[in-house]
Write an enzyme that holds these catalytic residues in place. Sequence first.
Site, PDB file in Angstrom:
ATOM      1  N   CYS A  96     -38.968 -10.225  12.605  1.00 41.87           N
ATOM      2  CA  CYS A  96     -39.478  -9.315  13.635  1.00 41.87           C
ATOM      3  C   CYS A  96     -40.885  -8.832  13.301  1.00 41.87           C
ATOM      4  O   CYS A  96     -41.100  -8.107  12.327  1.00 41.87           O
ATOM      5  CB  CYS A  96     -38.532  -8.123  13.790  1.00 41.87           C
ATOM      6  SG  CYS A  96     -39.066  -6.958  15.060  1.00 41.87           S
ATOM      7  N   GLU A 145     -20.846  -8.571  35.624  1.00 41.46           N
ATOM      8  CA  GLU A 145     -22.308  -8.710  35.554  1.00 41.46           C
ATOM      9  C   GLU A 145     -22.996  -7.868  36.628  1.00 41.46           C
ATOM     10  O   GLU A 145     -24.039  -7.266  36.379  1.00 41.46           O
ATOM     11  CB  GLU A 145     -22.711 -10.176  35.698  1.00 41.46           C
ATOM     12  CG  GLU A 145     -22.398 -11.030  34.488  1.00 41.46           C
ATOM     13  CD  GLU A 145     -23.310 -10.733  33.305  1.00 41.46           C
ATOM     14  OE1 GLU A 145     -24.423 -10.218  33.519  1.00 41.46           O
ATOM     15  OE2 GLU A 145     -22.892 -11.010  32.168  1.00 41.46           O
ATOM     16  N   GLN A 153     -28.291  -2.412  35.518  1.00 39.21           N
ATOM     17  CA  GLN A 153     -28.858  -1.059  35.415  1.00 39.21           C
ATOM     18  C   GLN A 153     -27.798   0.003  35.148  1.00 39.21           C
ATOM     19  O   GLN A 153     -27.956   1.165  35.540  1.00 39.21           O
ATOM     20  CB  GLN A 153     -29.628  -0.710  36.700  1.00 39.21           C
ATOM     21  CG  GLN A 153     -30.747  -1.671  37.006  1.00 39.21           C
ATOM     22  CD  GLN A 153     -31.881  -1.558  36.033  1.00 39.21           C
ATOM     23  OE1 GLN A 153     -32.673  -0.647  36.094  1.00 39.21           O
ATOM     24  NE2 GLN A 153     -31.963  -2.483  35.089  1.00 39.21           N
ATOM     25  N   THR A 154     -26.692  -0.399  34.550  1.00 37.39           N
ATOM     26  CA  THR A 154     -25.584   0.526  34.353  1.00 37.39           C
ATOM     27  C   THR A 154     -24.978   0.295  32.976  1.00 37.39           C
ATOM     28  O   THR A 154     -24.770  -0.853  32.573  1.00 37.39           O
ATOM     29  CB  THR A 154     -24.509   0.312  35.437  1.00 37.39           C
ATOM     30  OG1 THR A 154     -25.148   0.319  36.721  1.00 37.39           O
ATOM     31  CG2 THR A 154     -23.462   1.403  35.402  1.00 37.39           C
ATOM     32  N   LEU A 167     -20.732   4.542  41.452  1.00 38.82           N
ATOM     33  CA  LEU A 167     -21.454   3.606  40.574  1.00 38.82           C
ATOM     34  C   LEU A 167     -22.936   3.506  40.928  1.00 38.82           C
ATOM     35  O   LEU A 167     -23.752   3.121  40.095  1.00 38.82           O
ATOM     36  CB  LEU A 167     -20.833   2.205  40.654  1.00 38.82           C
ATOM     37  CG  LEU A 167     -19.981   1.741  39.479  1.00 38.82           C
ATOM     38  CD1 LEU A 167     -19.640   0.259  39.646  1.00 38.82           C
ATOM     39  CD2 LEU A 167     -20.701   1.944  38.150  1.00 38.82           C
ATOM     40  N   GLY A 168     -23.266   3.822  42.184  1.00 35.19           N
ATOM     41  CA  GLY A 168     -24.672   3.764  42.574  1.00 35.19           C
ATOM     42  C   GLY A 168     -25.150   2.368  42.947  1.00 35.19           C
ATOM     43  O   GLY A 168     -24.411   1.392  42.824  1.00 35.19           O
ATOM     44  N   TRP A 196     -14.466  -7.893  29.747  1.00 34.51           N
ATOM     45  CA  TRP A 196     -14.833  -9.132  30.441  1.00 34.51           C
ATOM     46  C   TRP A 196     -15.074 -10.277  29.459  1.00 34.51           C
ATOM     47  O   TRP A 196     -15.398 -11.381  29.877  1.00 34.51           O
ATOM     48  CB  TRP A 196     -16.082  -8.905  31.305  1.00 34.51           C
ATOM     49  CG  TRP A 196     -17.093  -8.027  30.663  1.00 34.51           C
ATOM     50  CD1 TRP A 196     -18.120  -8.421  29.866  1.00 34.51           C
ATOM     51  CD2 TRP A 196     -17.179  -6.603  30.770  1.00 34.51           C
ATOM     52  NE1 TRP A 196     -18.839  -7.337  29.460  1.00 34.51           N
ATOM     53  CE2 TRP A 196     -18.290  -6.199  30.004  1.00 34.51           C
ATOM     54  CE3 TRP A 196     -16.421  -5.625  31.444  1.00 34.51           C
ATOM     55  CZ2 TRP A 196     -18.678  -4.857  29.873  1.00 34.51           C
ATOM     56  CZ3 TRP A 196     -16.798  -4.308  31.314  1.00 34.51           C
ATOM     57  CH2 TRP A 196     -17.915  -3.927  30.545  1.00 34.51           C
TER      58      TRP A 196
END
Length: 383
Positions: A225, A56, A61-62, A99-100, A43
Site C-alpha cells: 500500500c 446487492e 449505499q446501505t 430502507l430509503g 447472502w
Amino acid sequence: MKTAILQSDSQPEQSLTAPDLNPEALSRSLLDWYQISGRDLPWRKTRDPYKIWISEIMLQQTQVKTVIPYFDRWLNLFPTLETLANSQLQSVLKAWEGLGYYARARNIHKAAIVIMERFSGQFPDTLEHAMLLPGIGRTTAGGILSSAFNLPLPILDGNVKRVLSRLINLPVPPDRSLAALWEISESLVPLNQGRDFNQAFMDLGATVCIPKMPNCVVCPWNCFCKSYNLGVQNQRPMTEPKAPVPHKTIGVAVIWNSNQDNSILIDRRKPEGLLGGMWEFPGGKVELGETIPECIKREIQEELGIEIAVDEFLMTIDHAYSHFKVTLHVYHCHHLSGIPQTIECDEIKWVTLSELNEYPFPTANLKIIQALQQSGSRFPVSP
DNA sequence: AAGCCGTGGTT
DNA sequence: TAACCAAGGCT
C-alpha cells in the site's frame, strides 16, 4: 510485461493511475486473509442469483447491519423471483419501507417482471444481459454474477474505490479516475475465484480499510500500500468539496373526516421522484411571511381541492433527505368541504388509524403514525 | 455530467 | 452535534 527494447527510446508506459502492481501477489494475500477474517453474511450461504441480487440492491449505499433484517424478511415475503414478479408494487414498497432510495424497490419489481417475460424466469448470467435490468449497473452486475456464477467480473463500489485509492495513493478523488480504477479492479480478479475475491475485496474495505482510521497493521496489503508506506492513508481517498444542503420548512396536515368514522386522509405520491409511490400525509412548503396553519390550509386547497380547518399542533419532525433537510410542522385538521381530488398525487384514501399500517410510508411519516397510534387519537381532538 | 435519490451508523 | 458516508444507478 513490456520489453526493454520496445520501450527503449521512450518513457516507460505507465499511466498516472496504473502503477506497478503484482495482481497475483495481491489476490493471493487477500484470499488468504479472507479465509480467516472474512465475514459470515446471510447472502453468502447461497448461490441463488435471485437472493444475491436482492442483497446487492439492498446493499447499495446501505450498511450491512441495516440490510440484514430487511433481507431476511424479504425472503419470507418473496421467496422466489416468480412470487416477486406476481406481487403488487405496493407490497414491494411496504417490504422496502424504511430502507430509503425507493427507486431500488420499484426497479426490483420491474426487473422481476422483465426476467419472467424476457429471460424465461432465469436470472441472466452475462454482464451484458444483467446490465439491461433496471437498477443494475456495472458494479451490481459484477457483484451478482461473480457471487452467483463465480465469474471473474470486476466491481468498483465504495469499498473498492477507497481500498484502491490508498493502495496506489491516488492523488485525486476516485470518481475523477474511474476508468483507471476499473482497469485495476479487473486486473486483480483471479479467473477462477471471482466470487471469493470480490467478497474479500469488499470485506477488506468494510472491516480494515475503513474510511476513518484504517487498521493498516492487520491489512494483508500493507506491504503493497503506497499510502500506508508514505503514512498518508488518512488523507486517502481524496474527497470533493460538497455544497451545503438547503433546508425547507413544511406544513403537514392530519385531516380527520368528521362525517366518516374517525378516518384520516392520506395520499400516494406519484410513481417517480422523491419517495415515489409511497403514501404520505399531505402538506407543502411554507412560503415567505406565511404562518404554518395558513400554509397548511393553502396547500391542501391547492393539492387536494378541499377546504379544511387547522386545529391543534401535533409535533415537529426534523429529517434529512439525501440532498436537503426539512422540518415538518404537523397539525391536526378537519375536513370542511369539497371532495379530495388527485391534483398532485396518484391516489387518495380515507383510512382508520389501524389501517395506516397497511400502507408504505417514508420514515418521517412513520413518526406521525406512531404519535397518532400511541395517543389513540380521535376526532374531535381534545386535550 | 452533475444533480437527484433515504436512511441510519459512526465519529 | 453535525458532518460524513455507506456493497450506486439513473437521467
